[in-house]
Enzyme design. Sequence first.
Site, mmCIF file in Angstrom:
data_model
loop_
_atom_site.group_PDB
_atom_site.id
_atom_site.type_symbol
_atom_site.label_atom_id
_atom_site.label_comp_id
_atom_site.label_asym_id
_atom_site.label_seq_id
_atom_site.Cartn_x
_atom_site.Cartn_y
_atom_site.Cartn_z
ATOM 1 N N THR A 109 6.304 5.065 -13.044
ATOM 2 C CA THR A 109 6.226 3.874 -12.386
ATOM 3 C C THR A 109 5.544 3.002 -13.018
ATOM 4 O O THR A 109 5.115 3.247 -14.054
ATOM 5 C CB THR A 109 5.173 4.412 -11.060
ATOM 6 O OG1 THR A 109 3.792 4.678 -11.483
ATOM 7 C CG2 THR A 109 5.656 5.474 -10.356
ATOM 8 N N GLU A 142 9.935 7.075 -7.183
ATOM 9 C CA GLU A 142 9.613 8.199 -6.664
ATOM 10 C C GLU A 142 10.810 8.728 -5.850
ATOM 11 O O GLU A 142 10.678 10.000 -5.332
ATOM 12 C CB GLU A 142 8.421 8.337 -5.867
ATOM 13 C CG GLU A 142 6.936 8.399 -6.702
ATOM 14 C CD GLU A 142 6.667 6.844 -6.935
ATOM 15 O OE1 GLU A 142 7.382 6.166 -6.653
ATOM 16 O OE2 GLU A 142 5.446 6.470 -7.200
ATOM 17 N N LYS A 171 -5.131 -9.142 6.104
ATOM 18 C CA LYS A 171 -5.577 -8.824 7.304
ATOM 19 C C LYS A 171 -6.530 -10.077 7.712
ATOM 20 O O LYS A 171 -7.353 -10.581 7.115
ATOM 21 C CB LYS A 171 -6.748 -7.718 7.150
ATOM 22 C CG LYS A 171 -6.096 -6.435 7.769
ATOM 23 C CD LYS A 171 -7.086 -5.257 7.867
ATOM 24 C CE LYS A 171 -6.706 -4.182 8.697
ATOM 25 N NZ LYS A 171 -7.344 -2.881 8.297
ATOM 26 N N TRP A 215 -2.634 -8.087 11.294
ATOM 27 C CA TRP A 215 -1.773 -8.049 10.331
ATOM 28 C C TRP A 215 -0.810 -9.193 9.959
ATOM 29 O O TRP A 215 -0.141 -9.528 11.240
ATOM 30 C CB TRP A 215 -1.054 -6.901 9.949
ATOM 31 C CG TRP A 215 -1.915 -5.623 9.676
ATOM 32 C CD1 TRP A 215 -3.220 -5.639 9.557
ATOM 33 C CD2 TRP A 215 -1.454 -4.091 9.350
ATOM 34 N NE1 TRP A 215 -3.769 -4.368 9.112
ATOM 35 C CE2 TRP A 215 -2.624 -3.576 9.190
ATOM 36 C CE3 TRP A 215 -0.038 -3.670 9.353
ATOM 37 C CZ2 TRP A 215 -2.603 -2.429 8.926
ATOM 38 C CZ3 TRP A 215 -0.161 -2.348 9.222
ATOM 39 C CH2 TRP A 215 -1.114 -1.547 8.864
HETATM 40 P P1 ADP Z 1 7.104 0.257 -9.316
HETATM 41 O O1 ADP Z 1 7.008 1.163 -10.551
HETATM 42 O O2 ADP Z 1 6.606 -1.179 -9.397
HETATM 43 O O3 ADP Z 1 6.165 0.931 -8.120
HETATM 44 P P2 ADP Z 1 9.361 0.726 -7.831
HETATM 45 O O4 ADP Z 1 10.757 0.443 -8.072
HETATM 46 O O5 ADP Z 1 9.315 2.232 -7.845
HETATM 47 O O6 ADP Z 1 8.533 0.361 -8.996
HETATM 48 O O7 ADP Z 1 8.745 0.016 -6.626
HETATM 49 C C1 ADP Z 1 8.861 0.496 -5.269
HETATM 50 C C2 ADP Z 1 8.507 -0.215 -4.064
HETATM 51 O O8 ADP Z 1 9.120 -1.501 -4.333
HETATM 52 C C3 ADP Z 1 8.477 0.014 -2.970
HETATM 53 O O9 ADP Z 1 7.354 0.867 -2.699
HETATM 54 C C4 ADP Z 1 8.586 -1.222 -2.193
HETATM 55 O O10 ADP Z 1 7.129 -1.752 -1.856
HETATM 56 C C5 ADP Z 1 9.294 -2.188 -2.876
HETATM 57 N N1 ADP Z 1 10.588 -2.320 -2.591
HETATM 58 C C6 ADP Z 1 11.650 -1.750 -3.116
HETATM 59 N N2 ADP Z 1 12.884 -2.320 -2.607
HETATM 60 C C7 ADP Z 1 12.405 -3.051 -1.682
HETATM 61 C C8 ADP Z 1 13.014 -3.789 -0.444
HETATM 62 N N3 ADP Z 1 14.395 -3.808 -0.428
HETATM 63 N N4 ADP Z 1 12.194 -4.624 0.366
HETATM 64 C C9 ADP Z 1 10.829 -4.603 0.117
HETATM 65 N N5 ADP Z 1 10.194 -3.871 -0.846
HETATM 66 C C10 ADP Z 1 11.077 -3.004 -1.511
#
Ligand code: ADP
Length: 539
Positions: free
Chosen positions: A185, A330, A439, A444
């Site tokens: 990640t 993940e 917040k 929210w």
């Molecule tokens: P990082 O390593 O930055 O966490 P990831 O690709 O694993 O990279 O990130 C996953 C996160 O990206 C998700 O938990 C979510 O918050 C965001 N995400 C992915 N796709 C979308 C989407 N279509 N719309 C909004 N948020 C998204």
Amino acid sequence: MILGLMQTSPLLVSGILRYAASAHGGREIVSRLIDEPIWRYNYEGLARRAAQAAHALARLGVKPGDRVTSLAWNTHRHLELFYAAPGLGAVLHTANPRLSDEQIVFTINHAASRVLLFDRNFADLVARLAPRLTSIETFVMLSDAERTHPAGVEAASYEALIAGEAGTFDWPTMDENAGAFLCYTSGTTGDPKGVLYSHRAVVLHAMAGGLASAFGLTAFDVVMPCSSLYHATAWGLPFTAPICGAKLVLPADKMDGASLHRLIQDEGVTFTGGVPTIWTMYLAYLEQTGERPVALKRVVIGGSAVPRAMAETFKTRYGVDVLQIWGMTETCPLGVIATPTPALAALGEDAMNEAIWTRQGRLQFGIELRVEAEDGSEAPRDGETSGALKVRGPWVVRRYYRKDEDAADVDGWFDTGDIATLDQNGFLRITDRQKDVIKSGGEWISSIDLENIAAGCPGVKIAAVVGVPHPKWEERPLLVIETHEGAAVAKADVLAFLEPRIVKWWTPDDVVFAPVPLTATGKIDKKVLREAWRSHLTG
Ligand code: ADP
């Protein structure tokens, strides 16, 4: 219980390669390279060179269970490593070059990789990192012998290394739960965390991706992954495309509008995908030049929220469907995909488009979703009640690499860190990341919704919303805007654009114009923004 009497052949990455070579052997693979001419071969050629690469890795001493690291763009050589390393039982750690030096060093050392294979234009980076890489025994430049130049480290040439090797490999049969890919990640909080994809997870995920209710790929498709091969295996496209017999086009590191458009036109690309920032550039290129993609039918976009205006422009101006996906490292990474249903179609095209353009996607077989209220109960699927999004399934992480405790709870639920709603049709809407929620006075405000709307304002290239401390309301939204080159947009224009589209108390307390920082995975870097603007309202 009585056991079934069917065969138990393991689901292995090598099985995909074997299948593609025998069923779709002549289907083309086209790759741009860093500074070499465009490369062309087919699935048969991929199988041959992946075998050669596997022999070469074995000759370097790589054994089943060992880790090797790639630091590479979307090219055919990187694709070969996708099959060679896991094929022989090793694990391919796809390092993310957009991380900081410290984080890249951390991930390679944490993986305890033995071989580092890197693209030419990472030579300086590798020379800089090399003294701190404690486990790397061999450096290999993904380049031909003539172009491999001393990189401050002694590096072998990939082409020279594989040249004399046999073009077939007796891919071993192993446990389908063996590790195949190690993806970290981006570590927005703390050190990057390693997610070790098993062969089984990769194969099931790739099969699910190909379904008509997902990417819907066929042998007639021409697929160009613009999501990085180093980031969660480019959404599984390097596996889904060969399973479906689609032609594969790899753009290397050239993600600008002109370069992508050239490949889309020349190679007849029908299907592509990537993070929203790439498509912002691509649409701006089409707008400036008046060009139109000829064969392109679908663009899958995810990684962060797709602005509604982006989906609408693709559809109404160019006839291209946008499929939004949500997922994370993940989850391999596919979680949900926004595809139509008969129930939505019955509402008419406008209503259907609206539903699809404003939601992240729909429940897919293989991934269970649960939106949890604060008391731990499941929130109603009413499209209104938001809560913590949890997921489980055969391609969801159970435990991070080299951690002692499971990341999922005893029932398998993994907390994604996202806040979401689910509706009665199984559509998911992400309203925020837990840590980005604003917040205000105990209520929210969804930063994603505000960004999405502000992105539709003419002249706006990227809209970012963060909560900044406020003396009375605890936090209030601040809108940071990066404009398109040459666009003249004023604060009053943006506020006037927002006014009819949002409830009054969501109105940002200020609109500022500044470059928007992006993370290593192309998302708005809210942490940096919050830090930079934290005293904006308090002085
Ligand atoms: P990082 O390593 O930055 O966490 P990831 O690709 O694993 O990279 O990130 C996953 C996160 O990206 C998700 O938990 C979510 O918050 C965001 N995400 C992915 N796709 C979308 C989407 N279509 N719309 C909004 N948020 C998204």
